[in-house]
Design an enzyme around this catalytic site. Structure first.
Site, PDB file in Angstrom:
ATOM      1  N   GLN A 108      23.036  49.029  -5.578  1.00  0.00           N
ATOM      2  CA  GLN A 108      23.252  49.858  -4.395  1.00  0.00           C
ATOM      3  C   GLN A 108      23.784  51.241  -4.781  1.00  0.00           C
ATOM      4  O   GLN A 108      23.410  52.244  -4.173  1.00  0.00           O
ATOM      5  CB  GLN A 108      24.213  49.162  -3.424  1.00  0.00           C
ATOM      6  CG  GLN A 108      23.643  47.916  -2.792  1.00  0.00           C
ATOM      7  CD  GLN A 108      22.467  48.203  -1.889  1.00  0.00           C
ATOM      8  OE1 GLN A 108      22.455  49.160  -1.123  1.00  0.00           O
ATOM      9  NE2 GLN A 108      21.440  47.376  -1.978  1.00  0.00           N
ATOM     10  N   HIS A 126      26.039  47.409  -8.175  1.00  0.00           N
ATOM     11  CA  HIS A 126      25.549  48.425  -9.109  1.00  0.00           C
ATOM     12  C   HIS A 126      24.181  48.956  -8.644  1.00  0.00           C
ATOM     13  O   HIS A 126      23.932  50.169  -8.674  1.00  0.00           O
ATOM     14  CB  HIS A 126      25.445  47.811 -10.502  1.00  0.00           C
ATOM     15  CG  HIS A 126      25.012  48.744 -11.567  1.00  0.00           C
ATOM     16  ND1 HIS A 126      25.759  49.833 -11.973  1.00  0.00           N
ATOM     17  CD2 HIS A 126      23.888  48.754 -12.335  1.00  0.00           C
ATOM     18  CE1 HIS A 126      25.120  50.467 -12.937  1.00  0.00           C
ATOM     19  NE2 HIS A 126      23.986  49.838 -13.177  1.00  0.00           N
ATOM     20  N   HIS A 156      23.046  52.817  -7.522  1.00  0.00           N
ATOM     21  CA  HIS A 156      21.881  53.555  -8.021  1.00  0.00           C
ATOM     22  C   HIS A 156      21.026  54.083  -6.876  1.00  0.00           C
ATOM     23  O   HIS A 156      20.566  55.225  -6.908  1.00  0.00           O
ATOM     24  CB  HIS A 156      21.029  52.667  -8.935  1.00  0.00           C
ATOM     25  CG  HIS A 156      21.497  52.649 -10.343  1.00  0.00           C
ATOM     26  ND1 HIS A 156      21.085  53.568 -11.278  1.00  0.00           N
ATOM     27  CD2 HIS A 156      22.349  51.820 -10.988  1.00  0.00           C
ATOM     28  CE1 HIS A 156      21.669  53.312 -12.429  1.00  0.00           C
ATOM     29  NE2 HIS A 156      22.440  52.255 -12.277  1.00  0.00           N
TER      30      HIS A 156
END
Length: 107
Positions: free
Chosen positions: A77, A75, A79
């Site tokens: 990564q 998650h 973002h």
């Protein structure tokens, strides 16, 4: 540093960068191009630490010192990747708005 702390740091840095990119686009819409470029600089600054963290994670994995991959890290990564794309999109929007204002004679 614990994996959860690293992931949250990536998410926070990427979130700050993405917010600065959105601010840059809004400023460009208003014709505030210098301020828009300053917002992009803030986005770049926010991403530097996230990139350094990501690079260290890659080094750790390559040397066998990785803690493994969690859903939270994936998650994080996501973002970071979104922030990188938003940086490129914001740059394009600034250029488009600058050109449009020039063509409309509102420069």
């Amino acid at each position: 540093m614990a994996s959860m702390d690293v992931a949250m740091g990536l998410i926070a840095g990427a979130g700050d960068a993405r917010s600065s990119c959105m601010e840059a686009i809004e400023l460009a819409k208003e014709g505030k191009f210098q301020e828009a470029r300053e917002a992009l600089t803030r986005a770049d600054d926010s991403m530097v630490a996230a990139h350094e963290t990501q690079t260290q994670l890659i080094r750790d994995e390559m040397s066998g010192e990785s803690e493994g991959v969690s859903l939270l890290m994936v998650h994080a990564q996501d973002h970071l990747n979104l922030a990188l794309v938003m940086r490129d999109v914001a740059e394009e929007f600034i250029q488009i708005h600058q050109r449009l204002m020039k063509l409309e004679g509102n420069e």
